[in-house]
Enzyme design. Structure first.
Site, short mmCIF file in Angstrom:
data_model
loop_
_atom_site.label_atom_id
_atom_site.label_comp_id
_atom_site.label_asym_id
_atom_site.label_seq_id
_atom_site.Cartn_x
_atom_site.Cartn_y
_atom_site.Cartn_z
N HIS A 48 55.08 -5.86 27.06
CA HIS A 48 55.15 -6.24 25.65
C HIS A 48 54.43 -5.30 24.69
O HIS A 48 54.45 -5.55 23.49
CB HIS A 48 54.56 -7.65 25.48
CG HIS A 48 55.20 -8.66 26.36
ND1 HIS A 48 56.45 -9.18 26.12
CD2 HIS A 48 54.79 -9.21 27.53
CE1 HIS A 48 56.77 -10.02 27.08
NE2 HIS A 48 55.78 -10.07 27.95
N HIS A 49 53.77 -4.27 25.19
CA HIS A 49 52.96 -3.41 24.33
C HIS A 49 53.64 -2.05 24.21
O HIS A 49 53.67 -1.30 25.18
CB HIS A 49 51.55 -3.28 24.90
CG HIS A 49 50.56 -2.68 23.95
ND1 HIS A 49 50.08 -1.42 24.11
CD2 HIS A 49 49.98 -3.17 22.83
CE1 HIS A 49 49.21 -1.15 23.14
NE2 HIS A 49 49.15 -2.20 22.34
N PHE A 50 54.18 -1.74 23.03
CA PHE A 50 54.97 -0.53 22.80
C PHE A 50 56.10 -0.47 23.83
O PHE A 50 56.11 0.35 24.74
CB PHE A 50 54.11 0.73 22.85
CG PHE A 50 53.15 0.83 21.69
CD1 PHE A 50 53.56 1.38 20.48
CD2 PHE A 50 51.86 0.34 21.79
CE1 PHE A 50 52.70 1.46 19.41
CE2 PHE A 50 50.98 0.40 20.71
CZ PHE A 50 51.40 0.97 19.52
#
Length: 153
Positions: A48-50
């Site tokens: 979910h992060h970048f």
């Protein structure tokens, strides 16, 4: 201190497998600690992060530095104390120089700045396996009775 003692400190950290960011300790004494963690491609936050260019969140990198620099070193410094004590993270100042991609091995070194009145402050640095500096600064925490970390409702 025997390597087995280092392994016991890591095994007894108060974190579950999904939030323990210490694989092993390379060296530790009363003044410093050096520990290692590999950020696995399967870590929950990469999804979910970048999304199209995954990198490790800065708060996770700070947590890794705090777990090695405060929790591991603090456990070593408190080894003579009786009772169920933990080191809780209270503040930090970290400057980031680089990002950490999935699969990267990081080496965290922490040098005790002071340990008094139940408070531990360490200068910390994180480098990758190629000795490229990722982050540096300081972290501090307090020793608490582990039974007092619950909700007081």
């Amino acid at each position: 201190m025997l390597l087995n003692d280092f392994d016991k400190i890591v095994a007894n950290l108060p974190y579950g497998d999904g939030f323990k960011f210490v694989d092993h300790i390379l060296e530790m004494d009363e003044e410093h600690v050096i520990g290692v963690y590999r950020f696995r491609e399967s870590e929950y936050f990469y999804k979910h992060h970048f999304i199209n260019n995954s990198i490790t969140p800065g708060v996770i990198l700070i947590e890794c530095m705090a777990q090695i620099g405060l929790a591991c070193l603090g456990s070593h410094l408190m080894r003579e104390e009786s009772g169920n004590l933990d080191v809780v993270f209270t503040e930090n100042h970290i400057v980031f120089n680089n990002t950490v991609k999935p699969g990267t091995v990081v080496i965290v070194s922490a040098k005790k700045e002071y340990f008094r009145f139940g408070k531990l402050k360490c200068l910390v640095q994180m480098v990758d396996e190629n000795e490229q500096k990722i982050a540096e600064g300081w972290v501090s925490g307090m020793i608490i009775n582990a039974q007092n970390t619950g909700n007081n409702d």
